[in-house]
Design an enzyme around this catalytic site. Structure first.
Site, PDB file in Angstrom:
ATOM      1  N   SER A 268       0.717  -1.150   0.069  1.00 35.42           N
ATOM      2  CA  SER A 268       0.018  -0.096   0.007  1.00 35.42           C
ATOM      3  C   SER A 268       0.865   1.168   0.082  1.00 35.42           C
ATOM      4  O   SER A 268       1.633   1.465  -0.959  1.00 35.42           O
ATOM      5  CB  SER A 268      -1.090   0.008   0.981  1.00 35.42           C
ATOM      6  OG  SER A 268      -2.251   0.500   0.795  1.00 35.42           O
ATOM      7  N   HIS A 409      -7.754  -5.930   0.017  1.00 36.87           N
ATOM      8  CA  HIS A 409      -6.339  -5.151   0.512  1.00 36.87           C
ATOM      9  C   HIS A 409      -5.691  -5.450   1.195  1.00 36.87           C
ATOM     10  O   HIS A 409      -6.093  -5.419   2.401  1.00 36.87           O
ATOM     11  CB  HIS A 409      -6.944  -3.661   0.209  1.00 36.87           C
ATOM     12  CG  HIS A 409      -5.880  -2.626   0.380  1.00 36.87           C
ATOM     13  ND1 HIS A 409      -4.964  -2.283  -0.827  1.00 36.87           N
ATOM     14  CD2 HIS A 409      -5.127  -1.789   1.300  1.00 36.87           C
ATOM     15  CE1 HIS A 409      -3.964  -1.600  -0.162  1.00 36.87           C
ATOM     16  NE2 HIS A 409      -4.253  -1.192   0.992  1.00 36.87           N
TER      17      HIS A 409
HETATM   18  C1  GCU Z   1      -5.332   4.686   1.758  1.00 31.52           C
HETATM   19  C2  GCU Z   1      -4.752   5.641   0.669  1.00 31.52           C
HETATM   20  C3  GCU Z   1      -3.858   4.688  -0.431  1.00 31.52           C
HETATM   21  C4  GCU Z   1      -3.049   3.993   0.444  1.00 31.52           C
HETATM   22  C5  GCU Z   1      -3.523   3.272   1.691  1.00 31.52           C
HETATM   23  C6  GCU Z   1      -2.480   2.455   2.496  1.00 31.52           C
HETATM   24  O1  GCU Z   1      -6.372   4.085   1.176  1.00 31.52           O
HETATM   25  O2  GCU Z   1      -5.835   6.200  -0.132  1.00 31.52           O
HETATM   26  O3  GCU Z   1      -3.211   5.595  -1.107  1.00 31.52           O
HETATM   27  O4  GCU Z   1      -2.267   2.987  -0.384  1.00 31.52           O
HETATM   28  O5  GCU Z   1      -4.406   4.146   2.441  1.00 31.52           O
HETATM   29  O6  GCU Z   1      -1.541   2.765   2.619  1.00 31.52           O
HETATM   30  O7  GCU Z   1      -3.081   1.650   2.937  1.00 31.52           O
END
Ligand code: GCU
Length: 431
Positions: A268, A409
């Site tokens: 992420s 995710h």
């Molecule tokens: C949020 C953000 C993402 C990121 C994510 C994370 O969803 O919008 O860009 O990748 O957090 O790091 O968990």
């Protein structure tokens, strides 16, 4: 009053979660047919309009240009006066996993002054019982503190600033022992050790706490913000990536580690970070982006799921100020994310998505790997080998690899198994 605030907060969270998962009632686009038409900036045409014909021209001319474009317009510049010579102190070591692994805890100080912020590094290395070979490793930052990635009681609870999370006992921005092991599913240490890999991690907030404080805490407290009308101050992703390079400095000194087989991994926001670390530091032997999404592997121009405007609004501290110029203005960017992947060539790069993670735009993540291919071609290296994003749980690719894991995710054992195989394949080839 509190109830009202709480209700609004809950509604916002629910809206975000539902938009992340289904895309319904969301101002963000989750419909492939509504992706705007776009043309990507040319990877192999230099700023003065000449076409790059071979590796030499890529390495001498175009690669430095592309690296500079990302630095200037997106991630920001590491100040020239930053002291890269950190001090390291081994704090603790011991045997774990029925003596099959060695745990090493090391504290990194940002400069010669003892009281400056420090990064606590947690390392597990296989005990080479029947091999004289130094081990390959994965290095990646973690989200919640080293104590959350393992149930190992010898790993202390982080004292750094943490985001409040009642469900794991994080209150008043202080971590709690209740969180021990809560992220262990993301760090399959046993699997890594049994596969012959070492693993190193540190809490990303040790390098720079993840909130917008106007560049005052973490590494920024040692190198305060200087006025820069060009908006190129290093954002948090650049500081986290810089921290990974400093950790790499240390790992490369370990006798039982193969200094040429240290890969960088991140999930992420930390996947965005591992890509930038891989782009800026060629010592990382391979690079893994797990669901890095917008600002990571996903093409910005597709505006699918999270957009540049949204990321700059929610997380203004992640990128340099200049990146704000591209809010709802992606086509003006002189770069797109396929060029970030290309900066990693000729080293192997693995891009992974999850089928329910539309926010991170799996198609856009796949396409950036595909569109980076012209640079891998200059080295005669095969890439994804397919034109379309594969079905879930069907990994594809060679020097550029990709999978779409079934599900949400996250960073799970399925993902790690692919990364381990990928690394074994490439390291065997380059022995
Ligand atoms: C949020 C953000 C993402 C990121 C994510 C994370 O969803 O919008 O860009 O990748 O957090 O790091 O968990």
């Amino acid at each position: 009053m509190i109830d009202k605030k709480l209700t609004i907060w809950c509604i916002l969270v629910l809206m975000f979660v539902s938009s992340r998962v289904t895309g319904q009632n969301s101002p963000f686009n989750y419909d492939e047919s509504r992706v705007p038409s776009y043309s990507l900036p040319e990877l192999l045409i230099t700023n003065d309009g000449t076409t790059v014909a071979n590796r030499r021209e890529w390495e001498r001319k175009r690669r430095p240009e592309v690296l500079d474009l990302f630095t200037t317009h997106m991630f920001g510049r590491v100040p020239n006066h930053v002291d890269n010579e950190l001090r390291f102190e081994v704090v603790e070591h011991g045997l774990v996993l029925q003596d099959s692994a060695r745990r090493l805890q090391v504290r990194l100080f940002f400069n010669a002054i003892k009281d400056t912020p420090a990064v606590d590094l947690l390392i597990y290395l296989p005990v080479a019982a029947n091999s004289r070979d130094a081990c390959p490793m994965f290095l990646g930052l973690n989200f919640m503190g080293n104590h959350t990635i393992t149930n190992d009681p010898q790993v202390p609870v982080t004292k750094s600033w943490v985001r409040n999370r009642a469900e794991i006992g994080y209150e008043n921005n202080q971590a709690s022992a209740a969180a021990r092991g809560t992220s262990a599913h993301r760090w399959p240490i046993r699997l890594l050790i049994d596969s012959g890999f070492g693993v190193a991690t540190a809490y990303y907030g040790d390098i720079d706490p993840d909130f917008d404080d106007g560049f005052k805490n973490g590494v920024h407290s040692i190198y305060p913000k200087v006025a820069d009308p060009t908006g190129q101050q290093w954002g948090s992703i650049a500081t986290w990536s810089w921290g990974l390079s400093r950790i790499l400095d240390y790992l490369q000194t370990l006798k039982s580690v193969n200094p040429k087989q240290i890969g960088v991994i991140g999930h992420s926001r930390l996947g965005k970070t591992s890509l930038w670390a891989g782009a800026t530091d060629p010592r990382f032997a391979l690079v893994i982006s797990n669901e890095s999404g917008c600002g990571g592997a996903a093409l910005s121009r597709r505006q699918f799921g999270e957009t540049v405007q949204r990321i700059n609004t929610s997380f203004p501290h992640w990128f340099c100020d200049k990146f704000q110029d591209y809010n709802a203005n992606e086509n003006a960017l002189p770069i797109d994310q396929h060029m970030l992947i290309a900066l990693i060539a000729p080293r192997p790069v693995y891009i992974a998505s999850a089928s329910e993670d539309l926010w991170a735009d799996p198609v856009g993540e796949f396409l950036s790997g595909r569109m980076a291919q012209p640079v891998y071609d200059l080295y005669g290296l095969a890439g994804l080998g397919v034109k379309m994003k594969p079905e879930p749980n069907q990994p594809v690719g060679n020097h550029v690899a990709y999978h779409l894991r079934e599900g949400k995710h996250n960073l799970l054992e399925y993902d790690w198994r692919q990364y381990i195989e990928f690394a074994i394949r490439h390291y065997a080839r380059n022995k």
